[in-house]
Write a protein that holds these residues in place. Structure first.
Motif, mmCIF file in Angstrom:
data_model
loop_
_atom_site.group_PDB
_atom_site.id
_atom_site.type_symbol
_atom_site.label_atom_id
_atom_site.label_comp_id
_atom_site.label_asym_id
_atom_site.label_seq_id
_atom_site.Cartn_x
_atom_site.Cartn_y
_atom_site.Cartn_z
ATOM 1 N N THR A 24 0.965 -1.247 -0.042
ATOM 2 C CA THR A 24 -0.216 0.050 0.202
ATOM 3 C C THR A 24 0.971 1.331 -0.202
ATOM 4 O O THR A 24 2.171 1.080 0.350
ATOM 5 C CB THR A 24 -0.930 0.212 1.166
ATOM 6 O OG1 THR A 24 0.047 0.115 2.420
ATOM 7 C CG2 THR A 24 -1.794 -1.140 1.311
ATOM 8 N N THR A 25 0.294 2.360 -0.132
ATOM 9 C CA THR A 25 1.177 3.563 -0.372
ATOM 10 C C THR A 25 1.452 4.028 1.188
ATOM 11 O O THR A 25 2.417 4.423 1.362
ATOM 12 C CB THR A 25 0.234 4.915 -0.868
ATOM 13 O OG1 THR A 25 -0.929 5.068 -0.131
ATOM 14 C CG2 THR A 25 0.213 4.488 -2.266
ATOM 15 N N ALA A 26 0.675 3.529 2.106
ATOM 16 C CA ALA A 26 1.175 3.937 3.310
ATOM 17 C C ALA A 26 2.196 2.786 3.762
ATOM 18 O O ALA A 26 3.016 3.489 4.449
ATOM 19 C CB ALA A 26 -0.048 3.323 4.506
ATOM 20 N N ALA A 27 2.417 1.840 3.478
ATOM 21 C CA ALA A 27 3.530 0.989 3.688
ATOM 22 C C ALA A 27 4.765 1.492 2.999
ATOM 23 O O ALA A 27 5.851 1.501 3.615
ATOM 24 C CB ALA A 27 3.231 -0.533 3.061
ATOM 25 N N VAL A 28 4.638 1.975 1.879
ATOM 26 C CA VAL A 28 6.037 2.687 1.027
ATOM 27 C C VAL A 28 6.269 3.932 2.045
ATOM 28 O O VAL A 28 7.371 3.940 2.337
ATOM 29 C CB VAL A 28 5.456 3.225 -0.294
ATOM 30 C CG1 VAL A 28 6.580 3.706 -0.899
ATOM 31 C CG2 VAL A 28 5.295 1.940 -1.013
ATOM 32 N N ARG A 29 5.338 4.550 2.602
ATOM 33 C CA ARG A 29 5.740 5.913 3.190
ATOM 34 C C ARG A 29 6.146 5.664 4.627
ATOM 35 O O ARG A 29 7.179 6.115 5.252
ATOM 36 C CB ARG A 29 4.342 6.664 3.547
ATOM 37 C CG ARG A 29 3.994 7.538 2.228
ATOM 38 C CD ARG A 29 2.914 8.566 2.621
ATOM 39 N NE ARG A 29 2.405 9.203 1.133
ATOM 40 C CZ ARG A 29 1.423 8.933 0.608
ATOM 41 N NH1 ARG A 29 0.647 7.921 0.786
ATOM 42 N NH2 ARG A 29 1.324 9.509 -0.666
ATOM 43 N N ASN A 30 5.927 4.419 5.135
ATOM 44 C CA ASN A 30 6.263 3.767 6.469
ATOM 45 C C ASN A 30 7.908 3.474 6.194
ATOM 46 O O ASN A 30 8.475 3.595 7.255
ATOM 47 C CB ASN A 30 5.486 2.594 7.087
ATOM 48 C CG ASN A 30 6.054 2.035 8.179
ATOM 49 O OD1 ASN A 30 6.286 3.014 9.253
ATOM 50 N ND2 ASN A 30 6.124 0.894 8.462
ATOM 51 N N CYS A 31 8.034 3.052 5.224
ATOM 52 C CA CYS A 31 9.590 2.461 4.951
ATOM 53 C C CYS A 31 10.481 3.769 4.867
ATOM 54 O O CYS A 31 11.665 3.767 5.045
ATOM 55 C CB CYS A 31 9.603 1.544 3.411
ATOM 56 S SG CYS A 31 9.015 -0.026 3.654
ATOM 57 N N HIS A 32 9.823 4.909 4.188
ATOM 58 C CA HIS A 32 10.430 6.257 4.149
ATOM 59 C C HIS A 32 10.838 6.641 5.392
ATOM 60 O O HIS A 32 12.122 6.913 5.632
ATOM 61 C CB HIS A 32 9.827 7.256 3.426
ATOM 62 C CG HIS A 32 9.523 6.988 1.907
ATOM 63 N ND1 HIS A 32 9.167 7.916 1.199
ATOM 64 C CD2 HIS A 32 9.911 5.931 1.316
ATOM 65 C CE1 HIS A 32 8.997 7.565 0.023
ATOM 66 N NE2 HIS A 32 9.546 6.278 -0.131
ATOM 67 N N ARG A 33 10.034 6.543 6.415
ATOM 68 C CA ARG A 33 10.223 6.841 7.649
ATOM 69 C C ARG A 33 11.144 6.214 8.579
ATOM 70 O O ARG A 33 11.816 6.679 9.398
ATOM 71 C CB ARG A 33 8.833 7.151 8.594
ATOM 72 C CG ARG A 33 7.637 8.117 8.228
ATOM 73 C CD ARG A 33 6.810 8.087 9.069
ATOM 74 N NE ARG A 33 5.947 7.025 9.126
ATOM 75 C CZ ARG A 33 4.758 6.927 8.150
ATOM 76 N NH1 ARG A 33 4.506 7.814 7.511
ATOM 77 N NH2 ARG A 33 3.930 5.685 8.585
ATOM 78 N N ARG A 34 11.069 4.985 8.172
ATOM 79 C CA ARG A 34 12.201 4.229 8.915
ATOM 80 C C ARG A 34 13.531 4.091 8.278
ATOM 81 O O ARG A 34 14.421 3.197 8.735
ATOM 82 C CB ARG A 34 11.649 2.373 8.937
ATOM 83 C CG ARG A 34 10.406 2.309 9.752
ATOM 84 C CD ARG A 34 9.928 0.957 9.512
ATOM 85 N NE ARG A 34 8.586 0.742 10.387
ATOM 86 C CZ ARG A 34 8.870 0.051 11.392
ATOM 87 N NH1 ARG A 34 9.853 -0.869 11.656
ATOM 88 N NH2 ARG A 34 7.766 -0.268 12.288
#
Length: 50
Positions: A24-34
């Motif tokens: 999901t786009t949320a998962a990609v953004r979470n990967c950015h944050r991490r």
């Protein structure tokens, strides 16, 4: 094949890249944050391209 080459040169929007990866786009953004995925720069229209 020409269309795919063009898309690869231009890059994908986050929703297309996420769908391609089965995320999901949320998962990609979470990967950015991490710090797991480098956040790409923006194109002329302000969209990030992967």
């Amino acid at each position: 094949m020409e269309m795919l080459d063009s898309a690869l040169e231009e890059g994908f929007t986050i929703d297309r890249a996420a769908a391609f990866a089965g995320l999901t786009t949320a998962a990609v953004r979470n990967c950015h944050r991490r710090g797991l995925v480098r956040e790409p720069g923006c194109d002329e229209s302000g969209c990030r391209r992967y």
